[in-house]
Design an enzyme around this catalytic site. Structure first.
Site, PDB file in Angstrom:
ATOM      1  CG  ASP B  12      -2.047  -0.956   1.130  1.00  0.00           C
ATOM      2  OD1 ASP B  12      -2.123  -1.644   0.094  1.00  0.00           O
ATOM      3  OD2 ASP B  12      -2.857  -1.027   2.066  1.00  0.00           O
ATOM      4  CG  ASP B 131     -12.691  -4.900  -3.589  1.00  0.00           C
ATOM      5  OD1 ASP B 131     -11.713  -5.617  -3.870  1.00  0.00           O
ATOM      6  OD2 ASP B 131     -12.600  -3.673  -3.365  1.00  0.00           O
TER       7      ASP B 131
END
Lengths: 215, 257
Positions: B12, B131
Site C-alpha cells: 500500500d 471486491d
C-alpha cells in the site's frame, strides 16, 4: 560509442526493455529507443520488442516504414526479438483472423486456445499463458551462457510460434503442449518470454546480448 | 516442469511512501517503495503489486514517480492499482514502467472503460480487481456480490457473473479480494475463489485473509487460483516470500525457487 537500438513502432511500453538494457550495458554502449530507419541501420545491435495484436504490429511497422530496415538489421547484425518481436518474424499469424507477417522464417503463429481447451476439464489451463515457466535450451548458444538449462522466465502471451524449420529452435517450453519459446538463426535470437521482466536470468540473457557479435 | 503458481506481495502506497508497517529488521528505510520492492525481488517474489491509497488528488503524481523509480531497479512484473479511472491513468502508469494496471471501482461504474482500456493497451495489461462479499444466508446456496468503498456499498452485481463479464470485456486477469476475509488472517474465502477461478478463462489472483503459509497453499490447491497475493504476512517479517514458496513446493505446488 556503440549503439543498441530499441525499435519503437508504437506497440507497447519500451521503458522496461530500455532500463533493463541500460542496467547491463557496458561502458561505451548507448541504449536508444528509436523509430528512425537510419538509426536502426546504423546501430551495432538491434532489439525488436513488441506487445499487442499481430495486425496492429504489422500495420504500425508498415506505416512507419520500418519493415525494410528491421529485416535488413535481422540479416546483418546482432538482433534480439522479444515477444511480438519474435512472432512477427514468422510468415503468418492466426491472430485477428489471419495476418501476414514479415516472413523472415517460414511457419505460423498459433493460438493456444485450440489445443488447451481439450485439456483435462478438472484443471483447464488459463489464457493468456501468464507467469514464470521453464525454458529448455535445445541448443548451445552464446545468449544462454551462464543461464542454467530449464530456468524460468516470465511469459505473457496467447499465441506461440511454430517454425517450419526445426533447426532454428533454441528453446522449448511446455504449457499444455510443448512450444517454441526461443529461436536462433545466424545473427538473430528471438524469445517469446520477457527477459526484461525475468529477474537475474533475464538480465543475464540481455547482458549476453550486449556482448554478442552475432556469431 | 510447467507454469509456476505466483506469489505476489502487495504494497500500500500513500503519498509515495509504503504504509501499513512494513517491518524488515535490516532495511534502511521501510517506507521507501524502491527498497521494499528490491527486497521482495531478492526474496523471489514473482511480481509486485502497488496499491495507491493516496486520498488527495493533488498528490496522485507521487505514485507515478514511485513506479518510475522501482521500474529502473527491479526487473520483475509490476502491477499498479488504486484510482485508475481514465484511459490516461492507464497510459501514464504503463509509460512509467508498470506492466499491468488494476481497475476496480471504475469498472463497476463504467464497464465500458475496461473494454476501452483493453482495446487500447491489450488485455495482458489490464487486471480487473473485484471486491466480493458473501450475500447468501446460511443454508442457502453460496452467492457473492460486488461491493465498493472498501466493502461498505453493495452494488447488487453477482460476483461470478461480473467476473465473466469483465473477461468478456477483455480483462487479462482477475484480482479477487474477499471483503469478508480481508484483514482477518483466517485464510482465503475458498468457495468464492474456486467459483471465480472455475468461471473464467483468464488467470485469477486470490487475495484477502492470508494469515499463514498453509493459507497460500490452500488458495492454489483448493481455490484453484493461479496466483496468491498477500501483504501483512510478508511486511511484518513473519515469513519471507522464499519461505512461502518452500512451503508451497512441499505441498506439491509448482513454484519458481
Amino acid at each position: 560509442m556503440s549503439l543498441i537500438a530499441v525499435v519503437d513502432y508504437g506497440m507497447g511500453n519500451l521503458r522496461s526493455v530500455d532500463k533493463a538494457l541500460e542496467h547491463v550495458a557496458r561502458d561505451g554502449q548507448e541504449v536508444r529507443i528509436t523509430s528512425s530507419a537510419d538509426e536502426i541501420l546504423a546501430a551495432d545491435r538491434v532489439v525488436f520488442p513488441g506487445q499487442g495484436a499481430a495486425r496492429d504490429c504489422m500495420r504500425e511497422l508498415e506505416s512507419r516504414k520500418l519493415i525494410e530496415p528491421v529485416m535488413q538489421a535481422a540479416k546483418e547484425k546482432p538482433f534480439l526479438g522479444i515477444c511480438m518481436g519474435l512472432q512477427v518474424l514468422l510468415a503468418h499469424s492466426e491472430e485477428n483472423d489471419g495476418v501476414d507477417c514479415m516472413g523472415l522464417y517460414p511457419g505460423n503463429v498459433r493460438f493456444f486456445g485450440k489445443v488447451l481447451n481439450q485439456d483435462d476439464p478438472a484443471e483447464p489451463l488459463k489464457i493468456p499463458h501468464m507467469g514464470w515457466n521453464n525454458v529448455n535450451q535445445t541448443i548451445d548458444h552464446p545468449l544462454w551462457q551462464g543461464i542454467t538449462d530449464g530456468s524460468r522466465f516470465y511469459f505473457v502471451h496467447s499465441y506461440y510460434v511454430d517454425p517450419e524449420e526445426r533447426s532454428i529452435i533454441a528453446g522449448e517450453t511446455t504449457y499444455g503442449i510443448g512450444f517454441t519459446s526461443a529461436i536462433a538463426c545466424d545473427n538473430v535470437f528471438a524469445v517469446q518470454f520477457h527477459p526484461e521482466k525475468s529477474a537475474t536470468d533475464g538480465l543475464k540473457l540481455l547482458e549476453n546480448f550486449t556482448h554478442w557479435d552475432g556469431k | 516442469m510447467s507454469l509456476a503458481k505466483r506469489i505476489i506481495p502487495c504494497l500500500d502506497v500513500d503519498n509515495g511512501r509504503v504504509v501499513k508497517g512494513v517491518q524488515f529488521v535490516d532495511i534502511r528505510d521501510a517506507g521507501d517503495p524502491v527498497e521494499v520492492a528490491r527486497r521482495y525481488d531478492e526474496e523471489g517474489a514473482d511480481e509486485i503489486t502497488f496499491l495507491d491509497i493516496t486520498a488527495s488528488s493533488d498528490n496522485r503524481d507521487t505514485i507515478v514517480h514511485v513506479v518510475e523509480h522501482v521500474a529502473e531497479e527491479v526487473f520483475i512484473p509490476l502491477t499498479v492499482g488504486g484510482g485508475i479511472r481514465k484511459i490516461e491513468d492507464v497510459r501514464t502508469m504503463l509509460n512509467a514502467g508498470a506492466d499491468k494496471v488494476a481497475i476496480n471501482t471504475a469498472a463497476v461504474f463504467n464497464p465500458e472503460f475496461v473494454k476501452e482500456a483493453t482495446d487500447r493497451v491489450g488485455s495482458q495489461c489490464i487486471v480487473v480487481a473485484i471486491d466480493a462479499k458473501q450475500v447468501s444466508a446460511e443454508g442457502e446456496p453460496l452467492r457473492w456480490e460486488i461491493f465498493t468503498h472498501g466493502g461498505r456499498k453493495p452494488t447488487g452485481l453477482d460476483a461470478v457473473e461480473w467476473a465473466r463479464k469483465m473477461v468478456d470485456y477483455g480483462a487479462g486477469e482477475i484480482l479477487l479480494t474477499s471483503m469478508d476475509r480481508d484483514g482477518t488472517k483466517i485464510g482465503f474465502d475458498i468457495p468464492l475463489t474456486h467459483a471465480i477461478a472455475e468461471a473464467v478463462s483468464v488467470p485469477v489472483i486470490a487475495s484477502g485473509g492470508v494469515g499463514n503459509l498453509e493459507h497460500l497453499a490452500e488458495g492454489i490447491i483448493d481455490g484453484m487460483a493461479d496466483a496468491v497475493l498477500a501483504a501483512s504476512i510478508f511486511h511484518f517479517g513473519e515469513f519471507t516470500v522464499h519461505e512461502a514458496k518452500q512451503h508451497m513446493a512441499k505441498r506439491g505446488i509448482e513454484v519458481r525457487l
